[in-house]
Write an enzyme that holds these catalytic residues in place. Structure first.
Site, PDB file in Angstrom:
ATOM      1  N   SER A 199       0.945  -1.272   0.102  1.00 41.50           N
ATOM      2  CA  SER A 199       0.017  -0.034  -0.061  1.00 41.50           C
ATOM      3  C   SER A 199       0.960   1.379   0.105  1.00 41.50           C
ATOM      4  O   SER A 199       1.755   1.421   0.947  1.00 41.50           O
ATOM      5  CB  SER A 199      -0.939  -0.025   1.207  1.00 41.50           C
ATOM      6  OG  SER A 199      -1.457   1.233   1.532  1.00 41.50           O
ATOM      7  N   HIS A 242      -1.056  -1.376  -4.527  1.00 41.84           N
ATOM      8  CA  HIS A 242      -2.443  -0.929  -3.932  1.00 41.84           C
ATOM      9  C   HIS A 242      -2.462   0.452  -3.588  1.00 41.84           C
ATOM     10  O   HIS A 242      -1.270   0.964  -3.100  1.00 41.84           O
ATOM     11  CB  HIS A 242      -2.502  -1.673  -2.458  1.00 41.84           C
ATOM     12  CG  HIS A 242      -3.833  -1.608  -1.982  1.00 41.84           C
ATOM     13  ND1 HIS A 242      -5.066  -2.226  -2.059  1.00 41.84           N
ATOM     14  CD2 HIS A 242      -4.260  -0.656  -0.746  1.00 41.84           C
ATOM     15  CE1 HIS A 242      -6.103  -1.949  -1.334  1.00 41.84           C
ATOM     16  NE2 HIS A 242      -5.645  -1.006  -0.563  1.00 41.84           N
ATOM     17  N   ASP A 267      -4.368   3.826  -2.354  1.00 41.17           N
ATOM     18  CA  ASP A 267      -5.528   4.181  -1.288  1.00 41.17           C
ATOM     19  C   ASP A 267      -6.111   5.386  -1.561  1.00 41.17           C
ATOM     20  O   ASP A 267      -5.164   6.463  -1.170  1.00 41.17           O
ATOM     21  CB  ASP A 267      -4.894   3.913   0.336  1.00 41.17           C
ATOM     22  CG  ASP A 267      -5.243   2.525   0.644  1.00 41.17           C
ATOM     23  OD1 ASP A 267      -6.059   1.947   0.615  1.00 41.17           O
ATOM     24  OD2 ASP A 267      -4.066   2.077   1.312  1.00 41.17           O
ATOM     25  N   MET A 307      -8.362   8.421  -0.517  1.00 41.71           N
ATOM     26  CA  MET A 307      -9.634   9.002   0.706  1.00 41.71           C
ATOM     27  C   MET A 307      -9.869  10.533   0.215  1.00 41.71           C
ATOM     28  O   MET A 307      -9.005  11.116  -0.374  1.00 41.71           O
ATOM     29  CB  MET A 307      -8.409   9.026   1.811  1.00 41.71           C
ATOM     30  CG  MET A 307      -8.061   7.703   2.205  1.00 41.71           C
ATOM     31  SD  MET A 307      -6.980   7.662   3.708  1.00 41.71           S
ATOM     32  CE  MET A 307      -6.646   6.057   3.761  1.00 41.71           C
ATOM     33  N   HIS A 322      -8.153   1.270  -4.374  1.00 43.14           N
ATOM     34  CA  HIS A 322      -9.121   0.974  -3.258  1.00 43.14           C
ATOM     35  C   HIS A 322      -9.776   2.430  -2.962  1.00 43.14           C
ATOM     36  O   HIS A 322      -8.949   3.301  -2.206  1.00 43.14           O
ATOM     37  CB  HIS A 322      -8.224   0.507  -1.846  1.00 43.14           C
ATOM     38  CG  HIS A 322      -9.137   0.405  -0.735  1.00 43.14           C
ATOM     39  ND1 HIS A 322      -8.561   0.098   0.409  1.00 43.14           N
ATOM     40  CD2 HIS A 322     -10.381   0.537  -0.548  1.00 43.14           C
ATOM     41  CE1 HIS A 322      -9.477   0.157   1.477  1.00 43.14           C
ATOM     42  NE2 HIS A 322     -10.741   0.354   0.856  1.00 43.14           N
ATOM     43  N   MET A 332     -11.980   5.010  -0.871  1.00 40.07           N
ATOM     44  CA  MET A 332     -12.709   5.235   0.361  1.00 40.07           C
ATOM     45  C   MET A 332     -13.299   6.478   0.113  1.00 40.07           C
ATOM     46  O   MET A 332     -12.850   7.525   0.783  1.00 40.07           O
ATOM     47  CB  MET A 332     -11.637   5.010   1.460  1.00 40.07           C
ATOM     48  CG  MET A 332     -11.108   3.721   1.862  1.00 40.07           C
ATOM     49  SD  MET A 332      -9.851   3.589   2.624  1.00 40.07           S
ATOM     50  CE  MET A 332      -8.418   3.608   1.315  1.00 40.07           C
ATOM     51  N   MET A 355     -11.834  -5.197   5.464  1.00 41.78           N
ATOM     52  CA  MET A 355     -10.648  -4.230   6.192  1.00 41.78           C
ATOM     53  C   MET A 355     -10.623  -4.810   7.518  1.00 41.78           C
ATOM     54  O   MET A 355     -11.610  -5.194   8.447  1.00 41.78           O
ATOM     55  CB  MET A 355     -11.459  -2.838   6.546  1.00 41.78           C
ATOM     56  CG  MET A 355     -11.573  -1.957   5.217  1.00 41.78           C
ATOM     57  SD  MET A 355     -10.149  -1.645   4.269  1.00 41.78           S
ATOM     58  CE  MET A 355      -9.034  -0.776   5.443  1.00 41.78           C
ATOM     59  N   GLY A 405      -0.759   1.988   9.577  1.00 39.09           N
ATOM     60  CA  GLY A 405      -0.139   1.977  10.971  1.00 39.09           C
ATOM     61  C   GLY A 405      -0.915   1.507  12.200  1.00 39.09           C
ATOM     62  O   GLY A 405      -0.623   1.723  13.180  1.00 39.09           O
ATOM     63  N   ASP A 438      -6.718  -5.936   4.311  1.00 38.37           N
ATOM     64  CA  ASP A 438      -6.042  -4.729   4.191  1.00 38.37           C
ATOM     65  C   ASP A 438      -6.100  -4.065   5.774  1.00 38.37           C
ATOM     66  O   ASP A 438      -7.166  -3.599   6.398  1.00 38.37           O
ATOM     67  CB  ASP A 438      -7.019  -3.787   3.375  1.00 38.37           C
ATOM     68  CG  ASP A 438      -6.181  -2.364   3.107  1.00 38.37           C
ATOM     69  OD1 ASP A 438      -5.122  -2.444   3.697  1.00 38.37           O
ATOM     70  OD2 ASP A 438      -6.747  -1.725   2.174  1.00 38.37           O
ATOM     71  N   SER A 493       2.782  -0.177   6.281  1.00 42.31           N
ATOM     72  CA  SER A 493       3.651  -0.074   7.128  1.00 42.31           C
ATOM     73  C   SER A 493       4.894  -1.141   7.221  1.00 42.31           C
ATOM     74  O   SER A 493       6.010  -1.059   7.173  1.00 42.31           O
ATOM     75  CB  SER A 493       3.127   0.199   8.633  1.00 42.31           C
ATOM     76  OG  SER A 493       2.099   1.101   8.638  1.00 42.31           O
TER      77      SER A 493
HETATM   78  C1  DX5 Z   1      -6.282   2.294   5.185  1.00 39.44           C
HETATM   79  C2  DX5 Z   1      -5.790   1.526   4.148  1.00 39.44           C
HETATM   80  C3  DX5 Z   1      -4.661   0.672   4.012  1.00 39.44           C
HETATM   81  C4  DX5 Z   1      -3.400   1.072   4.641  1.00 39.44           C
HETATM   82  C5  DX5 Z   1      -2.852  -0.262   5.242  1.00 39.44           C
HETATM   83  O1  DX5 Z   1      -7.497   2.772   5.410  1.00 39.44           O
HETATM   84  O2  DX5 Z   1      -6.975   1.151   3.060  1.00 39.44           O
HETATM   85  O3  DX5 Z   1      -4.517   0.161   2.886  1.00 39.44           O
HETATM   86  O4  DX5 Z   1      -2.856   1.649   3.980  1.00 39.44           O
HETATM   87  O5  DX5 Z   1      -1.756   0.258   6.102  1.00 39.44           O
HETATM   88  P1  DX5 Z   1      -1.019  -0.585   7.094  1.00 39.44           P
HETATM   89  O6  DX5 Z   1      -0.536  -1.961   6.490  1.00 39.44           O
HETATM   90  O7  DX5 Z   1      -0.020   0.397   7.737  1.00 39.44           O
HETATM   91  O8  DX5 Z   1      -2.218  -1.063   8.067  1.00 39.44           O
HETATM   92 ZN    ZN Z   2      -6.522  -0.047   1.062  1.00 37.58          ZN
END
Ligand code: DX5
Ligand code: ZN
Length: 212
Positions: free
Chosen positions: A5, A30, A32, A34, A63, A65, A134, A142, A169, A192
């Site tokens: 990610s 991946h 993300d 937002m 992904h 969100m 999720m 993190g 994820d 992370s």
């Molecule tokens: C959270 C994201 C994840 C996130 C995972 O909303 O969808 O993809 O980046 O990060 P780690 O692996 O650090 O939990």
């Molecule tokens: Zn994600």
């Protein structure tokens, strides 16, 4: 499959970060997205994905969100996403979105937040390429892996055909990945635990060992 990610990468060097995980055997990238509404955080928009697309031929797994998935599916398709996963909580017409992704020639994924039960996917699950569970509250990297999502992973694996992917994820590392694999997940998103590691290659190797 291991899906780093980008949320946890060094954004001043995204291209280099992508190259390093691909060289270490990452299967997909991946991304993300937002919007500051569905989740409080903001991350990457279409211009960033456009630049990433120019930089690499790797599979870009986006992904979203966001509260308006219909609009953003178009925007991310235009800039070269290979698959898009939207949240079931953000739409009353998931089948319309899944059909549109099919028309666009993109992989179709649907995701559930921790508080959303597996059953909420009953009507769409036959039609998607991928389900994303999720394992943290979406919005930030993190966070600690939520063990109580494992039952949901097991239930969803039982609802899916073998060729359909089950992605996890959030909080995935060399320890938690084993439980996810055992429960039936087969695509592992990790931010992370890969990008914050001293050695990205070793981190990906450790994840692979962990899910064996
Ligand atoms: C959270 C994201 C994840 C996130 C995972 O909303 O969808 O993809 O980046 O990060 P780690 O692996 O650090 O939990
Ligand atoms: Zn994600």
């Amino acid at each position: 499959m291991i899906a780093p990610s980008l949320l946890a990468c060094d954004f001043a060097n995204v291209g280099r970060e992508i190259d390093s995980v691909l060289a270490a055997g990452a299967d997909v990238i991946h991304v993300d997205v937002m919007d500051g509404h569905f989740v409080t955080n903001l991350s990457m928009g279409p211009p960033v994905v456009k630049s990433i697309r120019k930089h690499t031929d790797a599979v870009l797994d986006v992904h979203i969100m966001v509260t308006d998935p219909a609009y953003y599916i178009e925007r991310f398709a235009e800039v070269g996403a290979d698959s898009i996963t939207f949240h079931i909580e953000t739409t009353d017409e998931p089948m319309t979105l899944i059909r549109r992704l099919g028309e666009l020639g993109l992989g179709a994924g649907v995701s559930v937040r921790p508080g959303t039960p597996a059953e909420s996917l009953a009507e769409v699950i036959d039609s998607v390429d991928l389900v994303l569970v999720m394992t943290v509250e979406p919005g930030y990297g993190g966070q600690a892996f939520m063990d109580d999502m494992l039952d949901k992973i097991t239930i969803l694996r039982g609802m899916l055909r073998p060729e359909q992917r089950l992605q996890v994820d959030g909080g995935v590392d060399s320890q938690t990945i084993a439980k996810c694999a055992q429960a039936g997940a087969d695509v592992f998103v990790a931010g992370s635990s890969i990008f914050r590691a001293d050695n990205v290659g070793r981190a990906i190797d450790d994840l692979r060992l962990g899910c064996r």
